[in-house]
Design a protein around this motif. Structure first.
Motif, PDB file in Angstrom:
ATOM      1  N   THR A  77      67.075 -38.487  99.150  1.00 47.61           N
ATOM      2  CA  THR A  77      65.978 -39.283  99.435  1.00 47.61           C
ATOM      3  C   THR A  77      66.067 -40.553  98.545  1.00 47.61           C
ATOM      4  O   THR A  77      67.017 -40.751  97.946  1.00 47.61           O
ATOM      5  CB  THR A  77      64.491 -38.700  99.148  1.00 47.61           C
ATOM      6  N   HIS A  78      65.394 -41.585  98.799  1.00 48.58           N
ATOM      7  CA  HIS A  78      65.198 -42.889  98.143  1.00 48.58           C
ATOM      8  C   HIS A  78      64.131 -42.987  97.203  1.00 48.58           C
ATOM      9  O   HIS A  78      63.539 -43.695  96.999  1.00 48.58           O
ATOM     10  CB  HIS A  78      65.069 -44.053  99.130  1.00 48.58           C
ATOM     11  N   GLY A  87      67.359 -47.203  90.877  1.00 55.44           N
ATOM     12  CA  GLY A  87      67.455 -47.876  92.258  1.00 55.44           C
ATOM     13  C   GLY A  87      68.518 -48.576  92.663  1.00 55.44           C
ATOM     14  O   GLY A  87      68.938 -49.372  91.620  1.00 55.44           O
ATOM     15  N   SER A  89      69.924 -51.522  95.760  1.00 55.31           N
ATOM     16  CA  SER A  89      69.878 -52.334  97.172  1.00 55.31           C
ATOM     17  C   SER A  89      70.900 -53.146  97.297  1.00 55.31           C
ATOM     18  O   SER A  89      71.239 -53.721  96.419  1.00 55.31           O
ATOM     19  CB  SER A  89      68.384 -52.829  97.193  1.00 55.31           C
ATOM     20  N   ASP A 107      64.107 -53.705  98.391  1.00 55.99           N
ATOM     21  CA  ASP A 107      63.370 -52.511  98.285  1.00 55.99           C
ATOM     22  C   ASP A 107      62.844 -52.110  96.753  1.00 55.99           C
ATOM     23  O   ASP A 107      63.281 -50.992  96.389  1.00 55.99           O
ATOM     24  CB  ASP A 107      64.029 -51.175  99.092  1.00 55.99           C
TER      25      ASP A 107
END
Length: 130
Positions: A77-78, A87, A89, A107
């Protein structure tokens, strides 16, 4: 080999309406040289709002925070809850004025610390040529 690492922000994400930018700490501004020649960058950031022992121990989540979605492992998942709160992007570069990178979207939330930036180079080599 060390069992832990220290990571320090090089900048912060700021979003004000349609204005999305990464403000780089002036100490790292030299590292931006040549970045305006790339159409996209890969931004690595820290999910700072989940930097607590409870969220780091969550290994299954409902994707998109939707309980109707089946429980799924965080690595599929993110989700911002995970053992290491990194994270990533890919963002389109609009401009690079001074120590700021203006981007199309990201994001991540306003105020999120940026831990690294990589120029985006699309795969052009066949793996057999490497």
């Amino acid at each position: 080999m060390s069992d832990s690492f220290q990571v320090h922000p090089i900048g912060w994400i700021h979003q004000e309406g349609d204005d999305v930018r990464i403000d780089i700490d002036p100490a790292f501004q030299e590292g931006l040289l040549g970045l305006e020649g790339f159409s996209h960058i890969i931004v690595c950031y820290w999910f700072h709002e989940h930097d607590n022992s409870e969220d780091r121990k969550k290994f299954r989540v409902h994707p998109m925070k939707d309980p109707s979605n089946p429980l799924t492992g965080v690595f599929a998942t993110h989700a911002p809850v995970r053992p290491n709160l990194i994270g990533i992007s890919t963002c389109q570069v609009i401009s690079v004025p001074g120590s700021t990178i203006r981007i199309d979207t990201i994001d991540a939330r306003n105020g999120t610390p940026v831990i690294d930036i990589k120029c985006y180079v699309p795969d052009q080599l066949n793996p057999s040529q490497i």
